[in-house]
Write an enzyme that holds these catalytic residues in place. Structure first.
Site, PDB file in Angstrom:
ATOM      1  CB  THR A   1      49.361  25.704  50.151  1.00 20.36           C
ATOM      2  OG1 THR A   1      48.383  25.552  49.118  1.00 20.36           O
ATOM      3  CG2 THR A   1      49.480  24.406  50.915  1.00 20.36           C
TER       4      THR A   1
ATOM      5  CB  SER B   1      48.536  32.229  44.646  1.00 19.10           C
ATOM      6  OG  SER B   1      48.557  31.028  43.934  1.00 19.10           O
TER       7      SER B   1
ATOM      8  CB  THR C   1      52.839  26.719  44.760  1.00 19.76           C
ATOM      9  OG1 THR C   1      51.669  25.910  44.929  1.00 19.76           O
ATOM     10  CG2 THR C   1      53.713  26.636  45.995  1.00 19.76           C
ATOM     11  CG  ASP C   2      47.582  27.047  42.654  1.00 18.32           C
ATOM     12  OD1 ASP C   2      48.343  26.107  42.936  1.00 18.32           O
ATOM     13  OD2 ASP C   2      46.355  27.024  42.889  1.00 18.32           O
TER      14      ASP C   2
END
Ligand code: ASP
Length: 328
Positions: free
Chosen positions: A14, A57, A89-90
């Site tokens: 992101t 990710s 961030t996932d």
């Protein structure tokens, strides 16, 4: 005095995403764009920006992260003082832990990302990247292994997890809590953890397939039973509570553990898998007696990576158990 030299590698996420004419946001920016957008970075470190990947990710793989680890190890040999990995961030909770296992070096490796894209009001990417660079350039961060820095908090790779889908404060460490924070441009630590095991797997190493199964109410264990025949080399079970499965499937779980290494983690949000408290069928005492290996306080996705790397490095069952023993 010369500034620390940092290697900054962007993998996507992101923090790099801009609106696509087809709809939604997609990876667009590279590390050099992100670095150039934060003039204050030039006061923190001398930066070499590279963009080896441009992916959301969820599409990163352990093999790619092993390649990133190899690039960082080569960078350290070439004299960089620290590394920052920028990504979605996932999966930060997994990639940070993978880097922790794959890089044995005193120099800091810091993973960061953003919950809001660069075009969103209140975008958190620039502040996260600046804080990540401050930590990676800091002498106090040496010897702590890989860290995740978001929302000005510094998390140990072994503990960090994404606990919210939207908030900039999405990242938490159940125990021992964050190791420190960045305030007034300085990394401040209030806890240190011993390092875990290391596996120096060359980039491009074939990694074995390891499955993760979460136990649920009335679980019939169908997925667990199928795992060896599906070609998995190992399995992590996220048991209920302190590491439990329904009594009806305990025999079958033990049978699977006689075929492939099976690690027992907990599906709760924190705390270690127990080893000597509950004695009923399907309890941790029962499952460990059937050959399962306790994951300590590692959550399932991290336990899966440790088992994968340990098997790739050729560890036998006792050595695998010893590697997990560090996280008790
Ligand atoms: N929501 C994700 C992010 O924060 C998307 C991804 O992980 O790439 O970057």
């Amino acid at each position: 005095m010369s500034l620390p030299r940092l290697l900054v590698l962007s993998l996507g996420g992101t923090i790099t995403m801009k609106r696509d004419p087809a709809g939604g946001i997609v990876p667009a920016l590279g590390a050099a764009d992100l670095v150039a957008a934060i003039p204050g970075l030039a006061d923190v470190a001398e930066i070499e920006a590279r963009s080896p990947l441009k992916l959301p990710s969820p599409s990163l793989t352990p093999t790619q992260i092993a390649g990133v680890a190899a690039e960082i190890r080569a960078g350290f040999k070439a004299g960089f003082d620290g590394a920052v990995v920028i990504q979605g961030t996932d999966t930060i909770e997994e990639t940070a832990f993978a880097l922790d296992l794959l890089i044995e070096d005193e120099r800091p490796v810091v993973v960061t990302g953003a919950m809001r894209g660069p075009e969103a009001p209140g975008a958190d990417g620039p502040a996260n990247l600046l804080s990540a660079a401050i930590v990676a350039a800091s002498a106090a961060a040496r010897g702590l292994g890989a860290l995740a820095v978001l929302n000005d908090e510094i998390h140990a790779a072994r503990a960090v997890r994404k606990a919210h889908t939207a908030l900039p404060s999405a990242f938490v460490s159940a125990a021992p809590g964050p190791l420190g924070l960045v305030a007034e441009g300085r990394a401040r630590f209030h806890a240190r953890l011993p390092r875990g095991p290391h596996f120096e797997l060359p980039g491009g190493t074939d990694l074995p397939r390891v499955a993760l199964a979460k136990m649920t109410l009335g679980d019939d264990g169908g997925l667990v039973a199928a795992t060896p025949d599906l070609g998995y080399a190992g399995l992590v079970i996220e048991g209920m509570g302190a590491g439990h499965v329904p009594a009806e499937i305990a025999d079958m779980v033990g049978y699977v553990a006689s075929k492939i290494p099976v690690v027992l983690a907990s599906r709760t949000l924190g705390g270690p898998v127990f080893t000597k408290t509950y004695g009923y069928a399907g309890s941790e005492i029962d499952l460990l007696a059937r050959g399962l290996i306790p994951a300590g306080s590692l959550q399932g996705p991290k336990a899966r990576l440790l088992l994968m790397f340990a098997l790739a490095a050729g560890l036998d069952r006792d050595e695998v158990a010893a590697a997990f023993g560090v996280y008790r």
